[in-house]
Design a protein around this motif. Structure first.
Motif, PDB file in Angstrom:
ATOM      1  N   THR A  40       0.865  -1.127  -0.185  1.00  0.00           N
ATOM      2  CA  THR A  40       0.059  -0.067   0.052  1.00  0.00           C
ATOM      3  C   THR A  40       0.818   1.300  -0.014  1.00  0.00           C
ATOM      4  O   THR A  40       1.999   1.213   0.557  1.00  0.00           O
ATOM      5  CB  THR A  40      -0.975   0.172   1.206  1.00  0.00           C
ATOM      6  OG1 THR A  40      -0.039  -0.080   2.387  1.00  0.00           O
ATOM      7  CG2 THR A  40      -1.972  -1.203   1.385  1.00  0.00           C
ATOM      8  N   THR A  41       0.396   2.246  -0.744  1.00  0.00           N
ATOM      9  CA  THR A  41       1.189   3.606  -0.884  1.00  0.00           C
ATOM     10  C   THR A  41       0.925   4.291   0.345  1.00  0.00           C
ATOM     11  O   THR A  41      -0.110   4.685   0.633  1.00  0.00           O
ATOM     12  CB  THR A  41       0.883   4.321  -2.131  1.00  0.00           C
ATOM     13  OG1 THR A  41       0.909   3.340  -3.246  1.00  0.00           O
ATOM     14  CG2 THR A  41       1.654   5.434  -2.234  1.00  0.00           C
ATOM     15  N   LEU A  42       1.993   4.918   1.182  1.00  0.00           N
ATOM     16  CA  LEU A  42       1.851   5.581   2.325  1.00  0.00           C
ATOM     17  C   LEU A  42       1.922   6.901   2.063  1.00  0.00           C
ATOM     18  O   LEU A  42       1.539   7.816   2.664  1.00  0.00           O
ATOM     19  CB  LEU A  42       2.904   5.238   3.436  1.00  0.00           C
ATOM     20  CG  LEU A  42       2.644   3.849   4.004  1.00  0.00           C
ATOM     21  CD1 LEU A  42       3.325   3.702   5.031  1.00  0.00           C
ATOM     22  CD2 LEU A  42       1.408   3.563   4.431  1.00  0.00           C
ATOM     23  N   ALA A  43       3.036   7.456   1.173  1.00  0.00           N
ATOM     24  CA  ALA A  43       3.358   8.898   0.667  1.00  0.00           C
ATOM     25  C   ALA A  43       3.908   8.877  -0.749  1.00  0.00           C
ATOM     26  O   ALA A  43       4.407   7.846  -1.225  1.00  0.00           O
ATOM     27  CB  ALA A  43       4.415   9.355   1.722  1.00  0.00           C
ATOM     28  N   ARG A  44       3.810  10.096  -1.532  1.00  0.00           N
ATOM     29  CA  ARG A  44       4.111  10.328  -2.684  1.00  0.00           C
ATOM     30  C   ARG A  44       4.955  11.497  -2.591  1.00  0.00           C
ATOM     31  O   ARG A  44       4.614  12.420  -2.179  1.00  0.00           O
ATOM     32  CB  ARG A  44       3.064  10.215  -3.633  1.00  0.00           C
ATOM     33  CG  ARG A  44       3.478  10.120  -5.119  1.00  0.00           C
ATOM     34  CD  ARG A  44       2.332  10.289  -5.997  1.00  0.00           C
ATOM     35  NE  ARG A  44       2.214  11.749  -6.197  1.00  0.00           N
ATOM     36  CZ  ARG A  44       1.413  12.341  -7.545  1.00  0.00           C
ATOM     37  NH1 ARG A  44       1.342  11.649  -8.422  1.00  0.00           N
ATOM     38  NH2 ARG A  44       1.418  13.614  -7.700  1.00  0.00           N
ATOM     39  N   SER A  45       6.132  11.647  -3.531  1.00  0.00           N
ATOM     40  CA  SER A  45       6.834  12.647  -3.563  1.00  0.00           C
ATOM     41  C   SER A  45       6.231  13.918  -4.252  1.00  0.00           C
ATOM     42  O   SER A  45       5.183  13.429  -5.068  1.00  0.00           O
ATOM     43  CB  SER A  45       8.131  12.554  -4.009  1.00  0.00           C
ATOM     44  OG  SER A  45       7.922  12.175  -5.370  1.00  0.00           O
TER      45      SER A  45
END
Ligand code: ATP
Ligand code: MG
Length: 169
Positions: free
Chosen positions: A163-168
């Motif tokens: 799962t994605t927690l953060a994106r730049s």
């Protein structure tokens, strides 16, 4: 929690990579990575504490990553885990610089685990029966990227899910 930094392919490229994974699976068996899990790992962080994870999420959300294009034009394998992958036939200086920059920052967070060698690759098969890609079509794909993601990995019997927690930014 188990975390890593990665690039995720844009939708059209994800489809192309899925087609390569199907072709690879037909020839070499093993476990085909599902389309939604296809990625390029830039840095594997391993287990981090909740406190560290909060800091990492904030860092990644504010991180600016130079955009670039990665050329995937070759097959490769890691023999012991039976991994068949696609990647570049030659090193990619921009990815190397990005990976080094990331580890400089991660070490600033107190994280260890910088690998001695960075081989950018997209895993298509695990525990393959054969690692012989000679009969597979030579890939020729371009991966345009602008952002990286902080992913959390959950271990399951039939393979990890992310799962994605953060994106730049
Ligand atoms: P599984 O281990 O359950 O088969 P997975 O390898 O996809 O699935 P993780 O082990 O959580 O899931 O790894 C997440 C990502 O980090 C994958 O791209 C994996 O190849 C990479 N990775 C895992 N361990 C390391 C490591 N020690 N060094 C470098 N990269 C790693
Ligand atoms: Mg693993």
């Amino acid at each position: 929690m188990r975390l890593f930094l990665a690039l995720v392919p844009p939708p059209e490229l994800r489809e192309r990579l899925g087609e390569l994974a199907d072709a690879a699976h037909a020839c070499c068996g093993g476990r085909r990575i599902p389309d939604e899990s296809l990625h390029l790992t830039l840095a594997f962080l391993g287990e981090v504490s909740d406190v560290q994870a909060v800091k990492l999420v904030d860092w990644v959300n504010h991180l600016a990553v130079p955009s670039g294009e990665w050329r995937l034009d070759g097959w490769g394998h890691f023999r012991r885990p039976g991994i068949l992958w696609v990647g570049g036939q030659s090193p990619d200086p921009a990815l190397d610089i990005l990976q080094r920059r990331l580890w400089d920052a991660l070490e600033g967070f107190g994280l260890a685990g910088r690998p001695t060698r960075f081989v950018p690759h997209v895993t298509l098969l695990r525990r393959a029966d054969s690692l012989d890609a000679d009969n597979l079509p030579t890939p020729d794909l371009i991966w345009p990227y602008r952002h990286l993601v902080l992913m959390r990995s959950f271990t399951h019997d039939d393979g990890a899910r992310y799962t994605t927690l953060a994106r730049s930014s």
